[in-house]
Scaffold this active site. Structure first.
Site, PDB file in Angstrom:
ATOM      1  N   ARG A 153      72.414  -0.197 -19.734  1.00  0.00           N
ATOM      2  CA  ARG A 153      73.400  -1.170 -20.202  1.00  0.00           C
ATOM      3  C   ARG A 153      74.010  -1.847 -18.978  1.00  0.00           C
ATOM      4  NH1 ARG A 153      76.507  -1.793 -24.592  1.00  0.00           N
ATOM      5  NH2 ARG A 153      74.447  -1.892 -25.560  1.00  0.00           N
ATOM      6  N   ASN A 186      73.918  -7.865 -26.218  1.00  0.00           N
ATOM      7  CA  ASN A 186      74.969  -7.374 -27.104  1.00  0.00           C
ATOM      8  C   ASN A 186      76.245  -8.177 -26.893  1.00  0.00           C
ATOM      9  OD1 ASN A 186      73.930  -4.546 -28.293  1.00  0.00           O
ATOM     10  ND2 ASN A 186      73.158  -4.820 -26.218  1.00  0.00           N
ATOM     11  N   LYS A 225      69.255  -8.718 -31.200  1.00  0.00           N
ATOM     12  CA  LYS A 225      67.835  -8.602 -30.897  1.00  0.00           C
ATOM     13  C   LYS A 225      67.221  -9.965 -30.578  1.00  0.00           C
ATOM     14  CE  LYS A 225      68.395  -4.399 -32.739  1.00  0.00           C
ATOM     15  NZ  LYS A 225      69.751  -3.870 -33.000  1.00  0.00           N
ATOM     16  N   LYS A 272      61.841  -2.539 -35.050  1.00  0.00           N
ATOM     17  CA  LYS A 272      63.284  -2.492 -35.277  1.00  0.00           C
ATOM     18  C   LYS A 272      63.670  -3.451 -36.401  1.00  0.00           C
ATOM     19  CE  LYS A 272      64.259  -2.449 -30.251  1.00  0.00           C
ATOM     20  NZ  LYS A 272      65.113  -3.097 -29.215  1.00  0.00           N
ATOM     21  N   ARG A 308      71.044   5.034 -20.445  1.00  0.00           N
ATOM     22  CA  ARG A 308      71.073   5.966 -21.571  1.00  0.00           C
ATOM     23  C   ARG A 308      69.695   6.617 -21.643  1.00  0.00           C
ATOM     24  NH1 ARG A 308      73.533   1.635 -24.425  1.00  0.00           N
ATOM     25  NH2 ARG A 308      71.658   0.508 -23.830  1.00  0.00           N
ATOM     26  N   ASP A 347      70.822  -4.962 -22.548  1.00  0.00           N
ATOM     27  CA  ASP A 347      70.013  -3.746 -22.567  1.00  0.00           C
ATOM     28  C   ASP A 347      68.725  -4.029 -21.812  1.00  0.00           C
ATOM     29  OD1 ASP A 347      71.957  -2.509 -24.010  1.00  0.00           O
ATOM     30  OD2 ASP A 347      70.852  -2.453 -25.901  1.00  0.00           O
ATOM     31  N   ARG A 399      64.471   7.478 -28.189  1.00  0.00           N
ATOM     32  CA  ARG A 399      65.568   6.518 -28.124  1.00  0.00           C
ATOM     33  C   ARG A 399      66.613   6.985 -27.112  1.00  0.00           C
ATOM     34  NH1 ARG A 399      67.323   6.702 -34.237  1.00  0.00           N
ATOM     35  NH2 ARG A 399      67.061   8.896 -33.692  1.00  0.00           N
ATOM     36  N   GLU A 438      67.787  -6.499 -25.381  1.00  0.00           N
ATOM     37  CA  GLU A 438      68.832  -6.944 -26.294  1.00  0.00           C
ATOM     38  C   GLU A 438      69.954  -7.596 -25.491  1.00  0.00           C
ATOM     39  OE1 GLU A 438      70.370  -4.174 -29.163  1.00  0.00           O
ATOM     40  OE2 GLU A 438      68.405  -3.359 -29.654  1.00  0.00           O
TER      41      GLU A 438
END
Length: 316
Positions: free
Chosen positions: A211, A284, A126, A161, A226, A274, A234, A282
Site C-alpha cells: 500500500r 483506493n 479496480k 475479482k 501486506r 496497491d 491474499r 488498484e
C-alpha cells in the site's frame, strides 16, 4: 487557521483505533485546534437545494477504553470554511452515491470535501488502475465468462475479482486445469449480468501487496507490504495478511509519478495505491488505510501531511 472538520464515517464506536486511519486524521485535526463534528450515520440530507447534516460535536483521545465523546446533536448547514472528510467504507452502493451527490452540493456551498465527491463516483478502485495501463499487469474486464476464461487460459494463472469488493472478499486465484473455473466465473458474473475482472497472477505477491499512500499527489516515503500468511494467497490485512513497513522502491515512485498528478488535478487528496511487484493493481480513493501502522513503525505523521495539504487549499 481554526476551522470546522466534519467527518462522514462508519460508526465511530465500532472502530479499532490502533489501525483506524480516520481516527489518526481526527487526532491530528484536533491537535491543530480544529473543531470536530461527527455526522450521525445516515445523517446527510437536503432541504430544497441546501445540503445539511445531522452532527454532534466530537472529541477524541488516544485511549482504547474510551476514544471519543459526542455532544448534543444538531442540524448543520454546509458552507464556506468547512472541511468534510468523506471516510465511509465501501461498498460504493446507491446510498453511497447519493451521499456523494449531497456532498457535491456541500462543495457548491463552499465546503472543502476530501476526497472530491465526483472522484469518489468516477474511480472504481479496480477500474481506476486501468486509467494508467502502463503501470498495470495484463487485465481483462468483462461480463462474458468465455472471454474471461480465455484470458485465464492464455496466462496460465490469474486472479479473478468482483468490481465492488474490499478486504480481499470474493477474490479467487485460478488457472489452467482448475475444475472450478467455470463455476467461479458464473458466480462472479452472476451468469453474465455483472462485470468481473481477471488479472494475470503476479508471483511477487509472496513478498507482499504494497500500500503506497499519496498525499495531494505525492507519495509517502514508506509503504506497508501486506504479506500473505500460511496457505493464503491474499495479502489483505482483513484476510490475515501480515503488515510490514518498508521504504518505497524506485518503481513505486515511478508508479506514483504516473498516477499522482491526475489524482491531484481531480481533488483526490488522500489515495492508496496497491502495488504487487512492479505492477499497480488498484487505486483506493474511498477510505485508504495503513496510516497508523506506518506512523508507528517509522515515526511518521501522515495525517499531518494531509492536513498541511488541506490547510493550503483553505487559504488558496
Amino acid at each position: 487557521m481554526r476551522t470546522d472538520v466534519i467527518v462522514v464515517m462508519d460508526p465511530i464506536g465500532s472502530i479499532k483505533i490502533a489501525k483506524d486511519t480516520t481516527f489518526a486524521m481526527l487526532l491530528e485535526a484536533q491537535r491543530r485546534g480544529h473543531r470536530l463534528h461527527y455526522v450521525i450515520p445516515g445523517g446527510l440530507s437536503l432541504h430544497g437545494g441546501v445540503a445539511l447534516a445531522r452532527t454532534a460535536p466530537l472529541a477524541v483521545v488516544e485511549d482504547k477504553a474510551g476514544w471519543y465523546t459526542l455532544g448534543a446533536e444538531t442540524e448543520t448547514r454546509f458552507g464556506p470554511g468547512q472541511v468534510v472528510l468523506m471516510r465511509k467504507d465501501p461498498p460504493v452502493d446507491t446510498e453511497y452515491i447519493y451521499d456523494t451527490q449531497v456532498l457535491d452540493m456541500a462543495r457548491s456551498a463552499g465546503a472543502l470535501v476530501v476526497n472530491h465527491p465526483q472522484g469518489l463516483r468516477d474511480y472504481n478502485e479496480k477500474l481506476a488502475a486501468l486509467l494508467f495501463p502502463q503501470c498495470c499487469p495484463p487485465t481483462r474486464v468483462s461480463r462474458n465468462a468465455a472471454e474471461l476464461k480465455s484470458f485465464v487460459l492464455e496466462h496460465g494463472q490469474a486472479v479473478l475479482k468482483p468490481l465492488d469488493g474490499m478486504g480481499g472478499r470474493s477474490i479467487f486465484r485460478t488457472g489452467t486445469g482448475d475444475p472450478n473455473l467455470n463455476v467461479i466465473l458464473e458466480t462472479l458474473t452472476e451468469g453474465g449480468r455483472k462485470l468481473a475482472l481477471a488479472q494475470k497472477f503476479i508471483p511477487d505477491i509472496s513478498a507482499g501487496d504494497k500500500r503506497v499512500l499519496l498525499v495531494d499527489g505525492e507519495p509517502v516515503d514508506y509503504c506497508l507490504a501486506r504479506i500473505p500468511q500460511g496457505d493464503e494467497f491474499r495479502g489483505n490485512l482483513a484476510a490475515g495478511g501480515l503488515g510490514e513497513g518498508r521504504p518505497i522502491s524506485a518503481r513505486d515512485r515511478w508508479i506514483a509519478a504516473q498516477v499522482g498528478p491526475e489524482m491531484r488535478r481531480r481533488g483526490m487528496l488522500f489515495v492508496g495505491l496497491d502495488v504487487i511487484g512492479d505492477y499497480l493493481t488498484e487505486v483506493n480513493v474511498t477510505s485508504p488505510t495503513c496510516v497508523r501502522e506506518l506512523d508507528a513503525q517509522f515515526g511518521l505523521n501522515i495525517a499531518g501531511l494531509l492536513f498541511d495539504a488541506i490547510e493550503r487549499r483553505l487559504v488558496a
